[in-house]
Write an enzyme that holds these catalytic residues in place. Structure first.
Site, PDB file in Angstrom:
ATOM      1  N   LYS A 200      54.203  28.249  43.842  1.00 22.95           N
ATOM      2  CA  LYS A 200      53.313  28.856  44.819  1.00 22.95           C
ATOM      3  C   LYS A 200      52.396  27.782  45.372  1.00 22.95           C
ATOM      4  O   LYS A 200      51.721  27.082  44.610  1.00 22.95           O
ATOM      5  CB  LYS A 200      52.508  29.924  44.112  1.00 22.95           C
ATOM      6  CG  LYS A 200      51.348  30.422  44.885  1.00 22.95           C
ATOM      7  CD  LYS A 200      50.609  31.426  44.063  1.00 22.95           C
ATOM      8  CE  LYS A 200      49.390  31.861  44.807  1.00 22.95           C
ATOM      9  NZ  LYS A 200      48.692  32.930  44.134  1.00 22.95           N
TER      10      LYS A 200
HETATM   11  P1  FBP Z   1      45.149  35.285  47.799  1.00 23.91           P
HETATM   12  O1  FBP Z   1      46.284  35.917  48.549  1.00 23.91           O
HETATM   13  O2  FBP Z   1      43.990  36.194  47.621  1.00 23.91           O
HETATM   14  O3  FBP Z   1      44.811  33.936  48.402  1.00 23.91           O
HETATM   15  O4  FBP Z   1      45.685  35.069  46.329  1.00 23.91           O
HETATM   16  C1  FBP Z   1      46.505  34.009  46.014  1.00 23.91           C
HETATM   17  C2  FBP Z   1      45.821  33.152  44.982  1.00 23.91           C
HETATM   18  O5  FBP Z   1      46.698  32.161  44.519  1.00 23.91           O
HETATM   19  C3  FBP Z   1      45.285  33.875  43.780  1.00 23.91           C
HETATM   20  O6  FBP Z   1      46.234  34.025  42.768  1.00 23.91           O
HETATM   21  C4  FBP Z   1      44.139  33.002  43.407  1.00 23.91           C
HETATM   22  O7  FBP Z   1      43.122  33.696  42.778  1.00 23.91           O
HETATM   23  C5  FBP Z   1      43.639  32.558  44.718  1.00 23.91           C
HETATM   24  O8  FBP Z   1      44.735  32.491  45.577  1.00 23.91           O
HETATM   25  C6  FBP Z   1      42.961  31.213  44.652  1.00 23.91           C
HETATM   26  O9  FBP Z   1      42.302  31.067  45.848  1.00 23.91           O
HETATM   27  P2  FBP Z   1      41.351  29.848  46.134  1.00 23.91           P
HETATM   28  O10 FBP Z   1      42.208  28.806  46.705  1.00 23.91           O
HETATM   29  O11 FBP Z   1      40.386  30.380  47.126  1.00 23.91           O
HETATM   30  O12 FBP Z   1      40.711  29.482  44.835  1.00 23.91           O
END
Ligand code: FBP
Length: 287
Positions: free
Chosen positions: A184
């Site tokens: 991811k």
């Molecule tokens: P979102 O779709 O809310 O961006 O979630 C994906 C994610 O990978 C979450 O699993 C994780 O909490 C978040 O993004 C981390 O986001 P950031 O880059 O803002 O810390």
């Protein structure tokens, strides 16, 4: 088999594409910031219901959220247990994650996969690579798939560098080399962070001008499509802008999305509409 269970489940089952609901933001960003915009989302059961109703391939969360729904939702949707987490209570230039669950927890909860975040770009990255090496070995030995959140950040990178095309491609390659089945990353921009990389991008003419071309390049960086690369949703965005990103991922040969805030920060009805549009795009039903 566990990877197949995720790929076969939900509205995208059998297409090779994936839509995953991740809800670790309560830990990663804080509960009010995460769930305040849509208060029913404070309830862990809300997210199981949302992932089921939207026909997601899987639901990913830390230990507490999965345990809170385990009895009521057992066996109804593939689960990914996040085994490490980070909070925003202290300001750190070089973030690291705490280990917050185990492979034994994942088995006990009937999960298909373990999830793990690495921060390429942080001074703590080598410790994190070592942790996932050990955890992935254990997870694979009991048949669990490995999902790596490869988020570039830390003092080695500028803010723009966190989503630079060379850095995202590099982050995807590192996750693949660490043995991830599913990787991811964030959707990259056309910024190039590292001078040495810039020379190569310019001299060899790697196509990175459009969002779809950048997606294609990131997939190439993750073993030329032999590993599943999915893209994170990011902060709450306008529907039209967000769907354009999904179309770019589809056009560039990305394997799908992992969408948290853009799902649970909307009302349930709006989230289901948006998630339905996303699965239609990935299933090739709409352009
Ligand atoms: P979102 O779709 O809310 O961006 O979630 C994906 C994610 O990978 C979450 O699993 C994780 O909490 C978040 O993004 C981390 O986001 P950031 O880059 O803002 O810390």
């Amino acid at each position: 088999t566990n990877l197949a269970r995720m790929l076969e489940h939900g509205r995208l089952g059998g297409t090779g594409k994936m839509l995953i609901l991740p809800v670790d933001q309560g830990f990663e960003h804080g509960p009010a910031r995460s769930f305040g915009p849509n208060p029913p989302a404070y309830d862990p059961h809300y997210h199981f219901e949302l992932a089921l109703a939207a026909g997601c391939n899987a639901y990913a969360a830390p230990l507490g959220f999965l345990e809170a729904g385990a009895r009521d939702y057992a066996g109804r949707i593939p689960l990914i247990l996040k085994l490490n987490d980070h909070d925003l209570l202290a300001d750190e230039e070089d973030p690291e994650q705490a280990i917050t669950g185990s492979v034994a927890d994942a088995l006990r909860l009937g999960a298909c996969a373990i999830g793990f975040t690495i921060y390429p770009g942080s001074t703590h990255r080598n410790a994190m690579y070592g942790q996932i090496r050990e955890i992935a070995e254990e997870a694979k030995s009991v048949g669990l798939a490995v999902v790596i959140w490869s988020y570039a950040r830390g003092s080695a990178l500028s803010k723009a560098g966190e989503t630079a095309i060379d850095v995202i491609g590099y982050a995807a390659q590192i996750a693949a080399q660490l043995g991830a089945h599913i990787i991811k990353v964030k959707l990259p921009t056309d910024h190039i962070e590292q001078p040495a990389a810039r020379k190569v991008y310019e001299s060899t003419g790697i196509a990175i001008g459009t969002a779809a071309e950048r997606v294609r390049h990131v997939v190439q960086c993750a073993f030329n499509g032999r590993r599943i690369v999915i893209f994170s949703g990011g902060a709450h965005a306008e529907e039209a802008t967000f769907l354009d990103e999904i179309r770019a991922i589809q056009a560039g040969g990305g394997f799908g999305s992992i969408v948290g805030r853009n799902a649970f920060q909307r009302s349930r009805a709006d989230a289901l509409t948006l998630l339905g549009q996303i699965t239609d795009i990935y299933a090739g039903k709409t352009g």
